[in-house]
Scaffold this motif. Structure first.
Motif, PDB file in Angstrom:
ATOM      1  N   UNK A 168       0.523  -1.294  -0.078  1.00  0.00           N
ATOM      2  CA  UNK A 168      -0.124   0.147   0.118  1.00  0.00           C
ATOM      3  C   UNK A 168       0.950   1.325  -0.028  1.00  0.00           C
ATOM      4  N   UNK A 169       2.175   1.112  -0.081  1.00  0.00           N
ATOM      5  CA  UNK A 169       2.934   2.285  -0.409  1.00  0.00           C
ATOM      6  C   UNK A 169       2.556   3.381  -1.299  1.00  0.00           C
ATOM      7  N   UNK A 170       2.610   4.376  -0.981  1.00  0.00           N
ATOM      8  CA  UNK A 170       2.126   5.818  -1.886  1.00  0.00           C
ATOM      9  C   UNK A 170       0.791   5.742  -1.993  1.00  0.00           C
ATOM     10  N   UNK A 171      -0.017   4.993  -1.326  1.00  0.00           N
ATOM     11  CA  UNK A 171      -1.412   4.976  -1.516  1.00  0.00           C
ATOM     12  C   UNK A 171      -1.998   4.044  -2.770  1.00  0.00           C
ATOM     13  N   UNK A 172      -1.017   3.144  -2.928  1.00  0.00           N
ATOM     14  CA  UNK A 172      -1.320   1.926  -3.961  1.00  0.00           C
ATOM     15  C   UNK A 172      -2.380   1.032  -3.482  1.00  0.00           C
TER      16      UNK A 172
END
Length: 142
Positions: free
Chosen positions: A79-83
């Protein structure tokens, strides 16, 4: 200072005299053999190389899973960076509702203002490979 100038002029004269020495054809051939390039580069379609160049081997496209594992997993697993995390049906539902063409374009071109950069940073991936990775993520997130 004067001695340096005299020595420089003398060295220049010696170099000029050495350059004026005539070489035999055999000596020239020996020198050319010693300084010739080790190999040649012949590009595909270049007929000046003495023959047709062998075409390069076709590289098989990577599967969507292979591209995901190599380039997409870092963000889409955490979910890094809103992925959106692969497998999170709720996170993917709104994106899937926009249509596959939109998702494919987002994968290839990136999404301005988000952490999603073009091709997820996989610059050696073809557009088709990125699209296959998007398809893989969608299939595993419905």
């Amino acid at each position: 200072m004067i001695s340096r100038t005299v020595l420089s002029v003398a060295a220049l004269l010696v170099a000029m005299v050495a350059g004026a020495i005539d070489l035999t054809d055999s000596q020239r051939a020996d020198i050319e053999a010693r300084i010739k390039p080790v190999g040649e580069v012949c590009l595909h379609g270049d007929a000046s190389c003495g023959g047709a160049a062998a075409p390069g081997a076709e590289v098989a496209a990577r599967t969507g899973k292979a591209v995901y594992d190599a380039a997409c997993m870092a963000c889409h697993m955490t979910g890094a960076g809103g992925a959106p995390v692969v497998g999170d049906v709720v996170a993917w539902a709104e994106r899937i509702a926009k249509g596959m063409d939109v998702l494919h374009e987002s994968g290839v071109k990136g999404v301005p203002g988000t952490g999603m950069i073009a091709k997820g940073g996989c610059m050696n991936c073809s557009d088709e490979e990125v699209i296959a990775a998007v398809d893989y993520m969608v299939e595993n997130s419905q």
